[in-house]
Design an enzyme around this catalytic site. Structure first.
Site, PDB file in Angstrom:
ATOM      1  N   THR A  37       0.876  -1.178   0.000  1.00 35.25           N
ATOM      2  CA  THR A  37       0.000   0.000   0.000  1.00 35.25           C
ATOM      3  C   THR A  37       0.913   1.227   0.000  1.00 35.25           C
ATOM      4  OG1 THR A  37       0.036   0.252   2.402  1.00 35.25           O
ATOM      5  CG2 THR A  37      -1.639  -1.235   1.486  1.00 35.25           C
ATOM      6  N   THR A 121      -1.509  -2.954  19.588  1.00 32.93           N
ATOM      7  CA  THR A 121      -1.128  -1.610  20.039  1.00 32.93           C
ATOM      8  C   THR A 121      -1.728  -1.261  21.402  1.00 32.93           C
ATOM      9  OG1 THR A 121      -1.495   0.733  19.493  1.00 32.93           O
ATOM     10  CG2 THR A 121      -3.091  -0.781  18.631  1.00 32.93           C
ATOM     11  N   ASP A 122      -1.120  -0.276  22.047  1.00 29.92           N
ATOM     12  CA  ASP A 122      -1.665   0.232  23.317  1.00 29.92           C
ATOM     13  C   ASP A 122      -2.998   0.945  23.113  1.00 29.92           C
ATOM     14  OD1 ASP A 122      -0.614   2.450  21.966  1.00 29.92           O
ATOM     15  OD2 ASP A 122       0.704   3.079  23.591  1.00 29.92           O
ATOM     16  N   GLU A 123      -3.265   1.371  21.876  1.00 30.49           N
ATOM     17  CA  GLU A 123      -4.446   2.213  21.641  1.00 30.49           C
ATOM     18  C   GLU A 123      -5.756   1.471  21.842  1.00 30.49           C
ATOM     19  OE1 GLU A 123      -4.360   4.757  18.330  1.00 30.49           O
ATOM     20  OE2 GLU A 123      -2.216   5.103  18.471  1.00 30.49           O
ATOM     21  N   TYR A 148      -9.110   3.498  13.683  1.00 35.76           N
ATOM     22  CA  TYR A 148      -7.906   2.655  13.698  1.00 35.76           C
ATOM     23  C   TYR A 148      -7.877   1.765  14.940  1.00 35.76           C
ATOM     24  CZ  TYR A 148      -3.142   1.310  14.896  1.00 35.76           C
ATOM     25  OH  TYR A 148      -2.040   0.587  15.299  1.00 35.76           O
ATOM     26  N   THR A 151     -10.518  -0.984  15.142  1.00 32.51           N
ATOM     27  CA  THR A 151     -10.317  -2.161  14.270  1.00 32.51           C
ATOM     28  C   THR A 151      -9.164  -3.021  14.794  1.00 32.51           C
ATOM     29  OG1 THR A 151      -8.918  -0.895  12.730  1.00 32.51           O
ATOM     30  CG2 THR A 151     -11.275  -1.094  12.188  1.00 32.51           C
ATOM     31  N   LYS A 152      -8.164  -2.401  15.415  1.00 32.23           N
ATOM     32  CA  LYS A 152      -7.098  -3.207  16.051  1.00 32.23           C
ATOM     33  C   LYS A 152      -7.684  -3.971  17.240  1.00 32.23           C
ATOM     34  CE  LYS A 152      -3.281  -3.532  15.278  1.00 32.23           C
ATOM     35  NZ  LYS A 152      -2.540  -4.458  14.361  1.00 32.23           N
ATOM     36  N   ASN A 178       6.120   3.433  18.464  1.00 29.61           N
ATOM     37  CA  ASN A 178       7.483   3.130  18.004  1.00 29.61           C
ATOM     38  C   ASN A 178       8.092   4.311  17.259  1.00 29.61           C
ATOM     39  OD1 ASN A 178       7.818  -0.362  17.190  1.00 29.61           O
ATOM     40  ND2 ASN A 178       6.350   0.505  18.613  1.00 29.61           N
ATOM     41  N   ARG A 191       7.656  13.047  10.533  1.00 31.32           N
ATOM     42  CA  ARG A 191       7.091  14.250   9.903  1.00 31.32           C
ATOM     43  C   ARG A 191       7.866  15.485  10.345  1.00 31.32           C
ATOM     44  NH1 ARG A 191       1.349  17.497  10.569  1.00 31.32           N
ATOM     45  NH2 ARG A 191       1.642  18.738   8.689  1.00 31.32           N
ATOM     46  N   LEU A 204       2.757  20.935  15.815  1.00 26.93           N
ATOM     47  CA  LEU A 204       2.297  20.295  17.049  1.00 26.93           C
ATOM     48  C   LEU A 204       0.768  20.382  17.119  1.00 26.93           C
ATOM     49  CD1 LEU A 204       3.353  19.007  19.705  1.00 26.93           C
ATOM     50  CD2 LEU A 204       3.344  21.297  20.702  1.00 26.93           C
TER      51      LEU A 204
HETATM   52  P1  NAD Z   1       2.981   0.646   8.492  1.00 25.84           P
HETATM   53  O1  NAD Z   1       1.749   1.359   8.035  1.00 25.84           O
HETATM   54  O2  NAD Z   1       4.291   1.334   8.401  1.00 25.84           O
HETATM   55  O3  NAD Z   1       3.116  -0.731   7.685  1.00 25.84           O
HETATM   56  C1  NAD Z   1       2.034  -1.567   7.422  1.00 25.84           C
HETATM   57  C2  NAD Z   1       2.432  -2.540   6.309  1.00 25.84           C
HETATM   58  O4  NAD Z   1       1.318  -3.420   6.068  1.00 25.84           O
HETATM   59  C3  NAD Z   1       2.750  -1.854   4.972  1.00 25.84           C
HETATM   60  O5  NAD Z   1       3.921  -2.405   4.412  1.00 25.84           O
HETATM   61  C4  NAD Z   1       1.535  -2.157   4.109  1.00 25.84           C
HETATM   62  O6  NAD Z   1       1.827  -2.229   2.719  1.00 25.84           O
HETATM   63  C5  NAD Z   1       1.101  -3.509   4.662  1.00 25.84           C
HETATM   64  N1  NAD Z   1      -0.322  -3.787   4.417  1.00 25.84           N
HETATM   65  C6  NAD Z   1      -1.366  -2.949   4.664  1.00 25.84           C
HETATM   66  N2  NAD Z   1      -2.518  -3.551   4.276  1.00 25.84           N
HETATM   67  C7  NAD Z   1      -2.182  -4.801   3.842  1.00 25.84           C
HETATM   68  C8  NAD Z   1      -2.933  -5.893   3.327  1.00 25.84           C
HETATM   69  N3  NAD Z   1      -4.272  -5.837   3.208  1.00 25.84           N
HETATM   70  N4  NAD Z   1      -2.266  -7.017   2.974  1.00 25.84           N
HETATM   71  C9  NAD Z   1      -0.917  -7.083   3.090  1.00 25.84           C
HETATM   72  N5  NAD Z   1      -0.158  -6.075   3.541  1.00 25.84           N
HETATM   73  C10 NAD Z   1      -0.784  -4.948   3.912  1.00 25.84           C
HETATM   74  O7  NAD Z   1       2.668   0.185   9.982  1.00 25.84           O
HETATM   75  P2  NAD Z   1       3.649  -0.017  11.231  1.00 25.84           P
HETATM   76  O8  NAD Z   1       3.749   1.246  11.966  1.00 25.84           O
HETATM   77  O9  NAD Z   1       4.863  -0.722  10.775  1.00 25.84           O
HETATM   78  O10 NAD Z   1       2.757  -1.011  12.119  1.00 25.84           O
HETATM   79  C11 NAD Z   1       2.896  -2.427  11.993  1.00 25.84           C
HETATM   80  C12 NAD Z   1       2.003  -3.100  13.007  1.00 25.84           C
HETATM   81  O11 NAD Z   1       2.372  -2.712  14.317  1.00 25.84           O
HETATM   82  C13 NAD Z   1       0.518  -2.746  12.876  1.00 25.84           C
HETATM   83  O12 NAD Z   1      -0.231  -3.914  13.142  1.00 25.84           O
HETATM   84  C14 NAD Z   1       0.291  -1.696  13.952  1.00 25.84           C
HETATM   85  O13 NAD Z   1      -1.046  -1.701  14.405  1.00 25.84           O
HETATM   86  C15 NAD Z   1       1.239  -2.203  15.019  1.00 25.84           C
HETATM   87  N6  NAD Z   1       1.749  -1.181  15.964  1.00 25.84           N
HETATM   88  C16 NAD Z   1       2.341  -0.056  15.482  1.00 25.84           C
HETATM   89  C17 NAD Z   1       2.876   0.872  16.376  1.00 25.84           C
HETATM   90  C18 NAD Z   1       3.572   2.127  15.882  1.00 25.84           C
HETATM   91  O14 NAD Z   1       3.954   2.955  16.712  1.00 25.84           O
HETATM   92  N7  NAD Z   1       3.807   2.308  14.590  1.00 25.84           N
HETATM   93  C19 NAD Z   1       2.786   0.627  17.744  1.00 25.84           C
HETATM   94  C20 NAD Z   1       2.161  -0.540  18.204  1.00 25.84           C
HETATM   95  C21 NAD Z   1       1.660  -1.447  17.284  1.00 25.84           C
HETATM   96  O1  TDX Z   2       2.097  16.294  12.907  1.00 25.03           O
HETATM   97  C1  TDX Z   2       1.738  15.757  13.955  1.00 25.03           C
HETATM   98  N1  TDX Z   2       1.714  16.494  15.110  1.00 25.03           N
HETATM   99  C2  TDX Z   2       1.334  15.965  16.307  1.00 25.03           C
HETATM  100  O2  TDX Z   2       1.328  16.677  17.326  1.00 25.03           O
HETATM  101  C3  TDX Z   2       1.362  14.354  14.019  1.00 25.03           C
HETATM  102  C4  TDX Z   2       1.372  13.513  12.770  1.00 25.03           C
HETATM  103  C5  TDX Z   2       0.998  13.836  15.252  1.00 25.03           C
HETATM  104  N2  TDX Z   2       0.978  14.614  16.359  1.00 25.03           N
HETATM  105  C6  TDX Z   2       0.648  13.995  17.666  1.00 25.03           C
HETATM  106  C7  TDX Z   2      -0.552  13.082  17.681  1.00 25.03           C
HETATM  107  C8  TDX Z   2      -0.176  12.069  18.753  1.00 25.03           C
HETATM  108  O3  TDX Z   2      -0.487  12.560  20.041  1.00 25.03           O
HETATM  109  O4  TDX Z   2       1.770  13.159  17.987  1.00 25.03           O
HETATM  110  C9  TDX Z   2       1.345  11.952  18.641  1.00 25.03           C
HETATM  111  C10 TDX Z   2       1.794  10.757  17.821  1.00 25.03           C
HETATM  112  O5  TDX Z   2       1.061  10.738  16.610  1.00 25.03           O
HETATM  113  P1  TDX Z   2       1.190   9.565  15.530  1.00 25.03           P
HETATM  114  O6  TDX Z   2       2.599   9.422  15.095  1.00 25.03           O
HETATM  115  O7  TDX Z   2       0.149   9.776  14.492  1.00 25.03           O
HETATM  116  O8  TDX Z   2       0.902   8.262  16.441  1.00 25.03           O
HETATM  117  P2  TDX Z   2      -0.382   7.785  17.279  1.00 25.03           P
HETATM  118  O9  TDX Z   2      -1.646   8.350  16.766  1.00 25.03           O
HETATM  119  O10 TDX Z   2      -0.050   7.982  18.733  1.00 25.03           O
HETATM  120  O11 TDX Z   2      -0.350   6.204  16.914  1.00 25.03           O
HETATM  121  C11 TDX Z   2       0.904   5.493  16.788  1.00 25.03           C
HETATM  122  O12 TDX Z   2       1.144   4.701  17.939  1.00 25.03           O
HETATM  123  C12 TDX Z   2       0.332   3.589  18.156  1.00 25.03           C
HETATM  124  C13 TDX Z   2       0.917   4.624  15.553  1.00 25.03           C
HETATM  125  O13 TDX Z   2       0.661   5.413  14.410  1.00 25.03           O
HETATM  126  C14 TDX Z   2      -0.082   3.505  15.666  1.00 25.03           C
HETATM  127  O14 TDX Z   2       0.006   2.637  14.535  1.00 25.03           O
HETATM  128  C15 TDX Z   2       0.227   2.725  16.925  1.00 25.03           C
HETATM  129  O15 TDX Z   2      -0.755   1.736  17.111  1.00 25.03           O
END
Ligand code: NAD
Ligand code: TDX
Length: 337
Positions: A37, A121-123, A148, A151-152, A178, A191, A204
């Site tokens: 994607t 996720t913690d969410e 989001y 659905t998680k 992360n 970002r 912010l």
């Molecule tokens: P990301 O959006 O960077 O990556 C998601 C990947 O899944 C992409 O490579 C995308 O192409 C693939 N994908 C999406 N839909 C798909 C489908 N239908 N079939 C096959 N592949 C598909 O996400 P991320 O931040 O790496 O998160 C990975 C996992 O960790 C997720 O399950 C997320 O909920 C969980 N998670 C993320 C965080 C965070 O801070 N990013 C924290 C806790 C848990």
């Molecule tokens: O430009 C910004 N300015 C800002 O203040 C953006 C993009 C976000 N924010 C804030 C929103 C949140 O409080 O920063 C915090 C972090 O935002 P995101 O990076 O969008 O993360 P969050 O919504 O907390 O969710 C992330 O952590 C849990 C991941 O995207 C999820 O996939 C994971 O499950």
């Protein structure tokens, strides 16, 4: 050699997990399935493509998932739609991938009697008040806020039901926010780093008092490996690095400082609707039962070193993100963010 199927391995955490596995756990034979994607980038795995099998495909494709699960021993399920702001604009892909995709994997796991580790996720727990000293544990009730996170939460419930009703061999982990290399530039930290590298002020949301329990992606992935190798089947593990004293404003100020800007070289933009206030994780079960500890920590914000390395990565890999920057910012501009 054990065969590991990694879903979503071209995304942020999944790609880091592939690199981590090849480096620290070479006993695994790795296959990745990813739909590629907007969030999946094959360049994330370019340096290891000769060491893994890469399949472009959708986790909702029953025949493909059936075939891949049958051929492997363990599935680590990262694939998801992952960005809250996108889920507020269009929830459908979140319902499809996070719920129907997880269901599709579960049915193949059940049929072929394979082992699953589900990444969550913690969410799913909702949020805490800013002055609430509590932390989420494995038994905290679910109360998700956004499309989001709901659905998680739905995907976690499916895994729990398949464990209880069908006896599948599965574990679940719920991790906090992360950061690290290969994270899509729609997310908070990359970002802001790429804004500064583009000579644009960081953005912010609202007051910036919100707290996220930041963890380096390699610490998340070391925990996932421990759970795959020594976790108790049927159990859930919370993963977090005890960073729940750091709010978004402090993170943005630290990024500005590390990148040679004044501490207040950022601007406030519109807040996120339904914005969760505080996440805090109690990972004592994982630390006590499996002996896990995060290594990317320091005393002050818990993220100075990890953040410096992450900034260097974005500075050194401008070609990786520059083509997407304009489109990402145009989408945010539509909502005044
Ligand atoms: P990301 O959006 O960077 O990556 C998601 C990947 O899944 C992409 O490579 C995308 O192409 C693939 N994908 C999406 N839909 C798909 C489908 N239908 N079939 C096959 N592949 C598909 O996400 P991320 O931040 O790496 O998160 C990975 C996992 O960790 C997720 O399950 C997320 O909920 C969980 N998670 C993320 C965080 C965070 O801070 N990013 C924290 C806790 C848990
Ligand atoms: O430009 C910004 N300015 C800002 O203040 C953006 C993009 C976000 N924010 C804030 C929103 C949140 O409080 O920063 C915090 C972090 O935002 P995101 O990076 O969008 O993360 P969050 O919504 O907390 O969710 C992330 O952590 C849990 C991941 O995207 C999820 O996939 C994971 O499950």
């Amino acid at each position: 050699m054990k065969k590991l199927l990694i879903t979503g391995g071209a995304g942020f955490i999944g790609a880091n997990f592939v690199h981590y596995t090849l480096k620290h756990n070479p006993e695994y034979e790795v296959t990745v399935i990813d739909k590629l994607t907007y969030a999946g980038n094959p360049d994330n795995l370019a340096s290891v493509l000769d060491k893994i099998t890469f399949v472009t495909g959708d986790i909702c494709d029953r025949n493909l998932i059936d075939e891949l699960v049958a051929k492997n021993d363990i599935v680590v399920h990262f694939a998801a739609e992952s960005h809250n702001d996108n889920s507020l604009r269009d929830p459908w892909p979140f319902v499809e991938t996070n719920i129907i995709g997880t269901y599709t994997i579960l049915e193949a796991i059940r049929k072929h009697k394979k082992r699953l580790h589900h990444i969550s996720t913690d969410e799913v727990f909702g949020d805490l008040e800013l002055d609430d000293p509590d932390r989420f544990t494995e038994t905290t009730p679910y109360e998700p806020s956004s499309p989001y996170s709901s659905t998680k939460a739905g995907s976690d419930h499916l895994v729990r039901a398949w464990i209880r009703s069908f006896g599948i061999e599965a574990t679940i982990s719920n991790c906090s926010n992360n950061y690290g290399p290969y994270q899509h530039i729609e997310k908070f930290i990359p970002r802001q780093i790429t804004n500064i590298l583009s000579d644009v002020k960081p953005k912010l949301y609202g007051t910036g008092e919100q707290v996220r329990d930041w963890i380096h992606v390699d610490d998340h992935n070391s925990a996932v490996h421990m759970i795959i190798e020594a976790g108790v089947l049927g159990e859930t593990y919370i993963i977090g690095a005890d960073n729940d004293h750091v709010n978004n404003k402090m993170v943005i100020e630290l990024i500005c400082e590390l990148m040679g800007k004044g501490k207040d070289w950022y601007e406030h933009v519109n807040d996120r609707p339904g914005h969760d206030m505080r996440y805090a994780m109690d990972s004592s079960k994982l630390r006590r039962d499996l002996g896990w500890t995060p290594v990317h920590t320091d005393n002050e914000t818990g993220m100075r070193d990890g953040l410096s390395q992450t900034i260097d990565w974005y500075r050194d890999n401008q070609a990786w993100w520059q083509a997407q920057k304009q489109a990402v910012e145009a989408k945010y501009a539509e909502s005044g963010q």
